[in-house]
Design a protein around this motif. Structure first.
Motif, PDB file in Angstrom:
ATOM      1  N   ARG A  24     -16.208  10.291   1.778  1.00  0.00           N
ATOM      2  CA  ARG A  24     -17.204   9.275   2.121  1.00  0.00           C
ATOM      3  C   ARG A  24     -16.731   7.896   1.674  1.00  0.00           C
ATOM      4  NH1 ARG A  24     -20.939  12.990   0.091  1.00  0.00           N
ATOM      5  NH2 ARG A  24     -21.042  11.751  -1.814  1.00  0.00           N
ATOM      6  N   GLY A  25     -16.118   7.830   0.505  1.00  0.00           N
ATOM      7  CA  GLY A  25     -15.624   6.547  -0.013  1.00  0.00           C
ATOM      8  C   GLY A  25     -14.513   5.982   0.836  1.00  0.00           C
ATOM      9  N   ASP A  26     -13.609   6.830   1.303  1.00  0.00           N
ATOM     10  CA  ASP A  26     -12.532   6.373   2.170  1.00  0.00           C
ATOM     11  C   ASP A  26     -13.088   5.824   3.474  1.00  0.00           C
ATOM     12  OD1 ASP A  26     -10.615   7.033   0.326  1.00  0.00           O
ATOM     13  OD2 ASP A  26     -10.063   8.939   1.275  1.00  0.00           O
ATOM     14  N   VAL A  27     -14.050   6.525   4.046  1.00  0.00           N
ATOM     15  CA  VAL A  27     -14.646   6.076   5.297  1.00  0.00           C
ATOM     16  C   VAL A  27     -15.372   4.754   5.074  1.00  0.00           C
ATOM     17  CG1 VAL A  27     -16.401   6.629   7.034  1.00  0.00           C
ATOM     18  CG2 VAL A  27     -14.807   8.385   6.278  1.00  0.00           C
ATOM     19  N   ALA A  28     -16.128   4.657   3.975  1.00  0.00           N
ATOM     20  CA  ALA A  28     -16.869   3.431   3.695  1.00  0.00           C
ATOM     21  C   ALA A  28     -15.912   2.266   3.443  1.00  0.00           C
ATOM     22  CB  ALA A  28     -17.782   3.642   2.493  1.00  0.00           C
ATOM     23  N   ARG A  29     -14.811   2.511   2.733  1.00  0.00           N
ATOM     24  CA  ARG A  29     -13.831   1.464   2.448  1.00  0.00           C
ATOM     25  C   ARG A  29     -13.169   0.992   3.740  1.00  0.00           C
ATOM     26  NH1 ARG A  29      -9.862   3.977  -0.620  1.00  0.00           N
ATOM     27  NH2 ARG A  29     -11.562   4.503  -1.974  1.00  0.00           N
ATOM     28  N   GLN A  30     -12.850   1.934   4.629  1.00  0.00           N
ATOM     29  CA  GLN A  30     -12.238   1.555   5.899  1.00  0.00           C
ATOM     30  C   GLN A  30     -13.199   0.730   6.746  1.00  0.00           C
ATOM     31  OE1 GLN A  30     -11.019   5.280   7.543  1.00  0.00           O
ATOM     32  NE2 GLN A  30      -9.218   5.468   6.217  1.00  0.00           N
ATOM     33  N   LYS A  31     -14.480   1.088   6.751  1.00  0.00           N
ATOM     34  CA  LYS A  31     -15.465   0.328   7.508  1.00  0.00           C
ATOM     35  C   LYS A  31     -15.615  -1.080   6.929  1.00  0.00           C
ATOM     36  CE  LYS A  31     -18.341   4.131   9.175  1.00  0.00           C
ATOM     37  NZ  LYS A  31     -19.658   4.777   9.073  1.00  0.00           N
ATOM     38  N   GLN A  60     -13.392  -2.809   5.205  1.00  0.00           N
ATOM     39  CA  GLN A  60     -12.211  -3.605   5.511  1.00  0.00           C
ATOM     40  C   GLN A  60     -12.198  -4.026   6.973  1.00  0.00           C
ATOM     41  OE1 GLN A  60      -8.913  -1.227   4.249  1.00  0.00           O
ATOM     42  NE2 GLN A  60      -9.037  -1.914   2.119  1.00  0.00           N
ATOM     43  N   ALA A  61     -12.657  -3.167   7.855  1.00  0.00           N
ATOM     44  CA  ALA A  61     -12.698  -3.507   9.274  1.00  0.00           C
ATOM     45  C   ALA A  61     -13.696  -4.642   9.505  1.00  0.00           C
ATOM     46  CB  ALA A  61     -13.082  -2.286  10.101  1.00  0.00           C
ATOM     47  N   ARG A  62     -14.830  -4.637   8.778  1.00  0.00           N
ATOM     48  CA  ARG A  62     -15.793  -5.715   8.915  1.00  0.00           C
ATOM     49  C   ARG A  62     -15.216  -7.039   8.421  1.00  0.00           C
ATOM     50  NH1 ARG A  62     -20.514  -3.611   5.717  1.00  0.00           N
ATOM     51  NH2 ARG A  62     -19.205  -1.817   5.566  1.00  0.00           N
ATOM     52  N   ARG A  63     -14.433  -6.985   7.364  1.00  0.00           N
ATOM     53  CA  ARG A  63     -13.836  -8.196   6.813  1.00  0.00           C
ATOM     54  C   ARG A  63     -12.682  -8.709   7.673  1.00  0.00           C
ATOM     55  NH1 ARG A  63     -12.040  -6.865   1.102  1.00  0.00           N
ATOM     56  NH2 ARG A  63     -13.536  -5.240   0.783  1.00  0.00           N
ATOM     57  N   GLY A  64     -12.218  -7.896   8.579  1.00  0.00           N
ATOM     58  CA  GLY A  64     -11.111  -8.307   9.432  1.00  0.00           C
ATOM     59  C   GLY A  64      -9.751  -7.979   8.848  1.00  0.00           C
ATOM     60  N   GLY A  65      -9.726  -7.282   7.761  1.00  0.00           N
ATOM     61  CA  GLY A  65      -8.452  -6.942   7.136  1.00  0.00           C
ATOM     62  C   GLY A  65      -8.145  -5.480   7.298  1.00  0.00           C
ATOM     63  N   GLY A  66      -6.890  -5.186   7.399  1.00  0.00           N
ATOM     64  CA  GLY A  66      -6.471  -3.790   7.480  1.00  0.00           C
ATOM     65  C   GLY A  66      -6.068  -3.339   6.093  1.00  0.00           C
ATOM     66  N   LEU A  67      -4.828  -2.993   5.960  1.00  0.00           N
ATOM     67  CA  LEU A  67      -4.323  -2.566   4.665  1.00  0.00           C
ATOM     68  C   LEU A  67      -4.219  -3.758   3.735  1.00  0.00           C
ATOM     69  CD1 LEU A  67      -1.490  -0.217   5.869  1.00  0.00           C
ATOM     70  CD2 LEU A  67      -3.685   0.455   4.930  1.00  0.00           C
ATOM     71  N   ARG A  68      -4.429  -3.530   2.487  1.00  0.00           N
ATOM     72  CA  ARG A  68      -4.335  -4.593   1.504  1.00  0.00           C
ATOM     73  C   ARG A  68      -3.208  -4.267   0.558  1.00  0.00           C
ATOM     74  NH1 ARG A  68      -9.466  -7.672   0.218  1.00  0.00           N
ATOM     75  NH2 ARG A  68      -7.716  -8.948  -0.380  1.00  0.00           N
ATOM     76  N   SER A  69      -2.559  -5.289   0.096  1.00  0.00           N
ATOM     77  CA  SER A  69      -1.462  -5.102  -0.837  1.00  0.00           C
ATOM     78  C   SER A  69      -2.011  -4.641  -2.168  1.00  0.00           C
ATOM     79  CB  SER A  69      -0.689  -6.410  -1.013  1.00  0.00           C
ATOM     80  OG  SER A  69       0.412  -6.195  -1.847  1.00  0.00           O
ATOM     81  N   GLY A  70      -1.304  -3.743  -2.783  1.00  0.00           N
ATOM     82  CA  GLY A  70      -1.738  -3.208  -4.065  1.00  0.00           C
ATOM     83  C   GLY A  70      -0.615  -3.253  -5.072  1.00  0.00           C
ATOM     84  N   ALA A  71      -0.724  -2.424  -6.049  1.00  0.00           N
ATOM     85  CA  ALA A  71       0.253  -2.416  -7.130  1.00  0.00           C
ATOM     86  C   ALA A  71       1.563  -1.756  -6.714  1.00  0.00           C
ATOM     87  CB  ALA A  71      -0.324  -1.682  -8.331  1.00  0.00           C
TER      88      ALA A  71
END
Length: 182
Positions: free
Chosen positions: A38-45, A47-58
């Protein structure tokens, strides 16, 4: 001497059915996996609303900055520019390859990749003749540095003649002394 066979054991009731603690562990694991999904789906939604895809991480990925030399090497390999880049390096190292004296009077002009011909211009006919005599050894040296068959021929160009000037004693339409002699 008699050998006795061990008596068959009775099946354990606890081994056949999981106990309460085991059931709780299984239920907790299933709940965690469902929450993670559920968290992965919510995070993907989100990010899609914000207009960003993958984000840079560590962790490093393909979008991270890279050193300039590594970026140039990657570009050269992707585009297939290995040979022209190597020949350009030879033009930059020309004095080390042919020697200081010859490099002062003979300059590489261009490299034809299709014909594998290196064109060199010289400032006098004497130096052009000297370079023509050294051409086979120079081709071998260049192929040793660049790879076999990279340079097939060195085309030596001597100095150009003076420009023909138009002056007051010149007939219109004439080509100069060539009209008289030939």
């Amino acid at each position: 001497m008699t050998t006795e066979e061990p008596a068959p054991r009775k099946p354990d009731k606890g081994a056949a059915e999981p106990s309460g603690v085991d059931l709780a562990r299984v239920a907790l694991r299933a709940a965690r996996e469902a929450a993670r999904a559920r968290g992965d789906v919510a995070r993907q939604k989100k990010q899609a609303r914000r207009g960003g895809g993958l984000r840079s991480g560590a962790h490093a990925d393909g979008r991270d900055p890279m050193a300039l030399g590594a970026a140039i090497n990657r570009l050269i390999n992707e585009r297939g520019w290995e040979t022209p880049a190597a020949v350009g390096g030879v033009m930059g190292r020309w004095p080390q390859i042919v020697g200081e004296d010859l490099a002062k009077h003979c300059v590489p002009q261009r490299y034809d990749e299709d014909e594998r011909v290196l064109s060199v211009s010289c400032d006098s006919t004497a130096w052009a003749t000297q370079l023509r005599l050294l051409a086979p050894a120079l081709v071998a040296r260049l192929n040793e540095d660049l790879g076999h068959g990279t340079v097939r021929l060195i085309k030596v160009n001597g100095p150009a003649g003076p420009a023909r000037r138009y002056g007051p004693l010149r007939a219109p339409g004439s080509s100069g002394p060539g009209d008289t002699y030939g």
